[in-house]
Design a protein around this motif. Sequence first.
Motif, PDB file in Angstrom:
ATOM      1  N   LEU A   1      -2.405  11.596 -12.309  1.00 24.65           N
ATOM      2  CA  LEU A   1      -1.141  12.302 -12.490  1.00 24.65           C
ATOM      3  C   LEU A   1       0.035  11.396 -12.115  1.00 24.65           C
ATOM      4  CD1 LEU A   1       0.445  14.902 -13.094  1.00 24.65           C
ATOM      5  CD2 LEU A   1       0.063  15.558 -10.706  1.00 24.65           C
ATOM      6  N   ALA A   2      -0.077  10.717 -10.968  1.00 21.58           N
ATOM      7  CA  ALA A   2       0.997   9.821 -10.518  1.00 21.58           C
ATOM      8  C   ALA A   2       1.181   8.664 -11.494  1.00 21.58           C
ATOM      9  CB  ALA A   2       0.691   9.297  -9.123  1.00 21.58           C
ATOM     10  N   THR A   3       0.087   8.163 -12.025  1.00 25.26           N
ATOM     11  CA  THR A   3       0.168   7.080 -13.005  1.00 25.26           C
ATOM     12  C   THR A   3       0.859   7.570 -14.270  1.00 25.26           C
ATOM     13  OG1 THR A   3      -1.873   6.122 -12.119  1.00 25.26           O
ATOM     14  CG2 THR A   3      -1.177   5.379 -14.292  1.00 25.26           C
ATOM     15  N   GLY A   4       0.491   8.742 -14.741  1.00 21.20           N
ATOM     16  CA  GLY A   4       1.109   9.307 -15.937  1.00 21.20           C
ATOM     17  C   GLY A   4       2.592   9.594 -15.759  1.00 21.20           C
ATOM     18  N   LEU A   5       2.984   9.966 -14.540  1.00 18.67           N
ATOM     19  CA  LEU A   5       4.394  10.237 -14.250  1.00 18.67           C
ATOM     20  C   LEU A   5       5.157   8.957 -13.888  1.00 18.67           C
ATOM     21  CD1 LEU A   5       4.003  13.481 -12.080  1.00 18.67           C
ATOM     22  CD2 LEU A   5       4.814  13.322 -14.440  1.00 18.67           C
ATOM     23  N   LYS A   6       4.453   7.831 -13.920  1.00 16.11           N
ATOM     24  CA  LYS A   6       5.027   6.510 -13.598  1.00 16.11           C
ATOM     25  C   LYS A   6       5.623   6.481 -12.193  1.00 16.11           C
ATOM     26  CE  LYS A   6       5.654   5.476 -18.374  1.00 16.11           C
ATOM     27  NZ  LYS A   6       6.501   5.366 -19.514  1.00 16.11           N
ATOM     28  N   LEU A   7       4.855   7.025 -11.231  1.00 16.77           N
ATOM     29  CA  LEU A   7       5.291   7.064  -9.840  1.00 16.77           C
ATOM     30  C   LEU A   7       4.744   5.903  -9.022  1.00 16.77           C
ATOM     31  CD1 LEU A   7       4.905  10.883  -9.178  1.00 16.77           C
ATOM     32  CD2 LEU A   7       6.987   9.622  -9.717  1.00 16.77           C
ATOM     33  N   ILE A   8       3.836   5.122  -9.597  1.00 17.00           N
ATOM     34  CA  ILE A   8       3.273   3.967  -8.913  1.00 17.00           C
ATOM     35  C   ILE A   8       3.835   2.725  -9.573  1.00 17.00           C
ATOM     36  CG2 ILE A   8       1.157   2.772  -8.238  1.00 17.00           C
ATOM     37  CD1 ILE A   8      -0.285   5.497  -8.699  1.00 17.00           C
TER      38      ILE A   8
ATOM     39  N   PRO B   1       0.824  -1.214   0.000  1.00 15.84           N
ATOM     40  CA  PRO B   1       0.000   0.000   0.000  1.00 15.84           C
ATOM     41  C   PRO B   1       0.857   1.263   0.000  1.00 15.84           C
ATOM     42  CG  PRO B   1      -0.018  -1.006   2.176  1.00 15.84           C
ATOM     43  CD  PRO B   1       0.758  -1.934   1.269  1.00 15.84           C
ATOM     44  N   VAL B   2       0.393   2.269  -0.718  1.00 17.45           N
ATOM     45  CA  VAL B   2       1.028   3.590  -0.746  1.00 17.45           C
ATOM     46  C   VAL B   2       0.013   4.567  -0.179  1.00 17.45           C
ATOM     47  CG1 VAL B   2       2.011   5.394  -2.203  1.00 17.45           C
ATOM     48  CG2 VAL B   2       2.392   2.994  -2.775  1.00 17.45           C
ATOM     49  N   THR B   3       0.380   5.272   0.874  1.00 24.00           N
ATOM     50  CA  THR B   3      -0.539   6.208   1.511  1.00 24.00           C
ATOM     51  C   THR B   3      -0.679   7.474   0.662  1.00 24.00           C
ATOM     52  OG1 THR B   3       1.204   7.301   2.776  1.00 24.00           O
ATOM     53  CG2 THR B   3       0.129   5.389   3.811  1.00 24.00           C
ATOM     54  N   PRO B   4      -1.775   8.202   0.854  1.00 23.01           N
ATOM     55  CA  PRO B   4      -1.939   9.470   0.126  1.00 23.01           C
ATOM     56  C   PRO B   4      -0.786  10.440   0.389  1.00 23.01           C
ATOM     57  CG  PRO B   4      -4.024   8.821   1.087  1.00 23.01           C
ATOM     58  CD  PRO B   4      -2.997   7.855   1.606  1.00 23.01           C
ATOM     59  N   LYS B   5      -0.331  10.501   1.628  1.00 17.84           N
ATOM     60  CA  LYS B   5       0.774  11.411   1.974  1.00 17.84           C
ATOM     61  C   LYS B   5       2.040  11.048   1.194  1.00 17.84           C
ATOM     62  CE  LYS B   5       3.238  13.229   5.970  1.00 17.84           C
ATOM     63  NZ  LYS B   5       3.371  13.209   7.430  1.00 17.84           N
TER      64      LYS B   5
ATOM     65  N   GLY C   1       4.443  -1.431 -10.204  1.00 14.00           N
ATOM     66  CA  GLY C   1       3.532  -2.542 -10.439  1.00 14.00           C
ATOM     67  C   GLY C   1       3.160  -3.311  -9.187  1.00 14.00           C
ATOM     68  N   TRP C   2       3.998  -3.291  -8.172  1.00 13.44           N
ATOM     69  CA  TRP C   2       3.724  -4.031  -6.949  1.00 13.44           C
ATOM     70  C   TRP C   2       3.051  -3.164  -5.890  1.00 13.44           C
ATOM     71  CZ3 TRP C   2       8.657  -2.700  -8.568  1.00 13.44           C
ATOM     72  CH2 TRP C   2       9.308  -1.741  -7.801  1.00 13.44           C
ATOM     73  N   GLU C   3       2.643  -1.938  -6.259  1.00  9.72           N
ATOM     74  CA  GLU C   3       2.036  -1.012  -5.306  1.00  9.72           C
ATOM     75  C   GLU C   3       0.579  -0.753  -5.644  1.00  9.72           C
ATOM     76  OE1 GLU C   3       5.803   1.739  -4.046  1.00  9.72           O
ATOM     77  OE2 GLU C   3       4.745   2.287  -5.890  1.00  9.72           O
ATOM     78  N   ARG C   4      -0.166  -0.366  -4.611  1.00  8.41           N
ATOM     79  CA  ARG C   4      -1.558   0.049  -4.783  1.00  8.41           C
ATOM     80  C   ARG C   4      -1.785   1.278  -3.909  1.00  8.41           C
ATOM     81  NH1 ARG C   4      -4.288  -1.130  -0.235  1.00  8.41           N
ATOM     82  NH2 ARG C   4      -3.501  -2.819   1.049  1.00  8.41           N
TER      83      ARG C   4
END
Length: 107
Positions: free
Chosen positions: A74-81, A20-24, A83-86
């Motif tokens: 935005l994070a998806t487009g910048l490739k900040l997430i 998991p990746v928190t909003p912060k 494949g193993w994260e949600r």
Amino acid sequence: MEQNRITKAIGRKASARKTPVTPKALLARINRRLAHEDAQLWKTPPSADREALGRWHITRSEEIDRTHVDPVLLATGLKLIKGWERIDDPTGHLSRQAPAADDEKSD
């Protein structure tokens, strides 16, 4: 032989889980990336400006650059997430933009 089968089963379960990746944390990643362009993502305070700016907006050199920004897209487009994260957002802090009143009506 039995131990091998158990080890493989445990490995499969562990690899199927996503971290998991928190909003912060996500907002920090976004702002670190945007800092290279002298930009920053802001949450619009509840006010009259929210209708014009949306829930999230980007400023660049202290001027509004983009409005109605979806942080997850935005994070998806910048490739900040990875494949193993949600995204772990149970409170809806990063929830998508609400549709405009005209979009909700169906004729």
